[in-house]
Scaffold this motif. Structure first.
Motif, PDB file in Angstrom:
ATOM      1  N   ARG A 142     -34.520 -96.054 -16.084  1.00  0.00           N
ATOM      2  CA  ARG A 142     -35.158 -96.846 -14.969  1.00  0.00           C
ATOM      3  C   ARG A 142     -34.916 -98.391 -14.847  1.00  0.00           C
ATOM      4  N   ASP A 143     -35.064 -98.734 -16.122  1.00  0.00           N
ATOM      5  CA  ASP A 143     -35.357-100.312 -16.092  1.00  0.00           C
ATOM      6  C   ASP A 143     -34.023-100.964 -16.633  1.00  0.00           C
ATOM      7  N   GLU A 174     -36.579 -81.372  -2.588  1.00  0.00           N
ATOM      8  CA  GLU A 174     -36.349 -82.370  -1.182  1.00  0.00           C
ATOM      9  C   GLU A 174     -36.354 -83.601  -1.658  1.00  0.00           C
ATOM     10  N   ALA A 175     -37.289 -84.065  -2.661  1.00  0.00           N
ATOM     11  CA  ALA A 175     -37.261 -85.378  -3.176  1.00  0.00           C
ATOM     12  C   ALA A 175     -36.280 -85.781  -4.010  1.00  0.00           C
ATOM     13  N   VAL A 176     -35.629 -84.918  -5.100  1.00  0.00           N
ATOM     14  CA  VAL A 176     -34.784 -84.929  -5.865  1.00  0.00           C
ATOM     15  C   VAL A 176     -33.346 -85.046  -5.247  1.00  0.00           C
ATOM     16  N   ALA A 177     -33.183 -84.052  -4.241  1.00  0.00           N
ATOM     17  CA  ALA A 177     -31.587 -83.854  -3.768  1.00  0.00           C
ATOM     18  C   ALA A 177     -31.076 -85.109  -3.111  1.00  0.00           C
ATOM     19  N   PRO A 178     -31.460 -86.123  -2.571  1.00  0.00           N
ATOM     20  CA  PRO A 178     -30.943 -87.433  -2.132  1.00  0.00           C
ATOM     21  C   PRO A 178     -30.448 -88.265  -3.159  1.00  0.00           C
ATOM     22  N   HIS A 179     -30.666 -88.188  -4.426  1.00  0.00           N
ATOM     23  CA  HIS A 179     -30.754 -88.957  -5.587  1.00  0.00           C
ATOM     24  C   HIS A 179     -29.929 -88.229  -6.741  1.00  0.00           C
ATOM     25  N   ALA A 180     -29.962 -86.970  -6.844  1.00  0.00           N
ATOM     26  CA  ALA A 180     -29.485 -86.145  -8.020  1.00  0.00           C
ATOM     27  C   ALA A 180     -28.857 -84.936  -7.556  1.00  0.00           C
ATOM     28  N   THR A 181     -28.101 -84.190  -8.515  1.00  0.00           N
ATOM     29  CA  THR A 181     -27.721 -82.891  -8.018  1.00  0.00           C
ATOM     30  C   THR A 181     -28.881 -82.115  -8.803  1.00  0.00           C
ATOM     31  N   VAL A 182     -29.293 -81.224  -7.838  1.00  0.00           N
ATOM     32  CA  VAL A 182     -30.358 -80.374  -8.315  1.00  0.00           C
ATOM     33  C   VAL A 182     -29.649 -79.022  -9.204  1.00  0.00           C
ATOM     34  N   GLU A 183     -29.719 -78.878 -10.296  1.00  0.00           N
ATOM     35  CA  GLU A 183     -28.901 -77.958 -11.241  1.00  0.00           C
ATOM     36  C   GLU A 183     -29.542 -76.560 -11.333  1.00  0.00           C
ATOM     37  N   GLY A 184     -30.806 -76.434 -11.092  1.00  0.00           N
ATOM     38  CA  GLY A 184     -31.525 -75.075 -11.161  1.00  0.00           C
ATOM     39  C   GLY A 184     -33.080 -75.407 -11.726  1.00  0.00           C
ATOM     40  N   LEU A 244     -34.760 -92.197  -7.657  1.00  0.00           N
ATOM     41  CA  LEU A 244     -35.251 -90.732  -7.805  1.00  0.00           C
ATOM     42  C   LEU A 244     -36.770 -90.651  -8.130  1.00  0.00           C
ATOM     43  N   LEU A 245     -37.245 -91.467  -9.113  1.00  0.00           N
ATOM     44  CA  LEU A 245     -38.581 -91.518  -9.554  1.00  0.00           C
ATOM     45  C   LEU A 245     -39.448 -92.081  -8.299  1.00  0.00           C
ATOM     46  N   ALA A 246     -39.015 -93.030  -7.717  1.00  0.00           N
ATOM     47  CA  ALA A 246     -39.828 -93.589  -6.582  1.00  0.00           C
ATOM     48  C   ALA A 246     -39.863 -92.747  -5.503  1.00  0.00           C
ATOM     49  N   ALA A 270     -45.684 -83.914 -13.238  1.00  0.00           N
ATOM     50  CA  ALA A 270     -46.506 -84.304 -14.507  1.00  0.00           C
ATOM     51  C   ALA A 270     -45.737 -85.156 -15.337  1.00  0.00           C
ATOM     52  N   ALA A 271     -44.137 -84.934 -15.257  1.00  0.00           N
ATOM     53  CA  ALA A 271     -43.345 -85.445 -16.217  1.00  0.00           C
ATOM     54  C   ALA A 271     -42.014 -85.696 -15.772  1.00  0.00           C
ATOM     55  N   VAL A 272     -41.169 -86.511 -16.071  1.00  0.00           N
ATOM     56  CA  VAL A 272     -39.725 -86.606 -16.000  1.00  0.00           C
ATOM     57  C   VAL A 272     -39.328 -86.837 -17.372  1.00  0.00           C
ATOM     58  N   GLU A 273     -38.347 -86.088 -17.835  1.00  0.00           N
ATOM     59  CA  GLU A 273     -37.781 -86.122 -19.298  1.00  0.00           C
ATOM     60  C   GLU A 273     -36.402 -85.855 -19.487  1.00  0.00           C
TER      61      GLU A 273
END
Length: 91
Positions: free
Chosen positions: A11-12, A37-47, A66-68, A75-78
């Motif tokens: 991110r930084d 829906e939130a992830v799709a504009p910024h990343a490929t949803v793989e499953g 994506l985080l914003a 709960a978490a993004v790892e």
């Protein structure tokens, strides 16, 4: 929302041309469709895992956006590390 140290670094201080394999872990009760829906504009949803986590792949330069965009209730993004057996099954 917890961000792993690697995700905070992406991110930084993203690396141009590098990709990130991520796991987005919702809180209990957060609909997976809202995460997709939130992830799709910024990343490929793989499953989606059996535990309701979302797997995504993004350019590191897109991680901050994506985080914003994530809704409350994450709960978490790892980072995701895939371990496969000879059969190709993830553990």
């Amino acid at each position: 929302m917890y961000l792993s140290p690697a995700v905070r670094t992406m991110r930084d201080d993203p690396t141009d041309g590098a990709e990130a394999a991520l796991v987005v872990r919702p809180d209990d009760g957060t609909p997976i469709d809202a995460l997709r829906e939130a992830v799709a504009p910024h990343a490929t949803v793989e499953g989606e895992t059996a535990f309701g986590n979302l797997h995504a792949r993004a350019d590191e330069t897109a991680v901050a956006d994506l985080l914003a965009a994530l809704p409350e209730g994450v709960a978490a993004v790892e980072t995701r590390v895939v371990v496969a057996e000879e059969t190709g099954a993830e553990e």
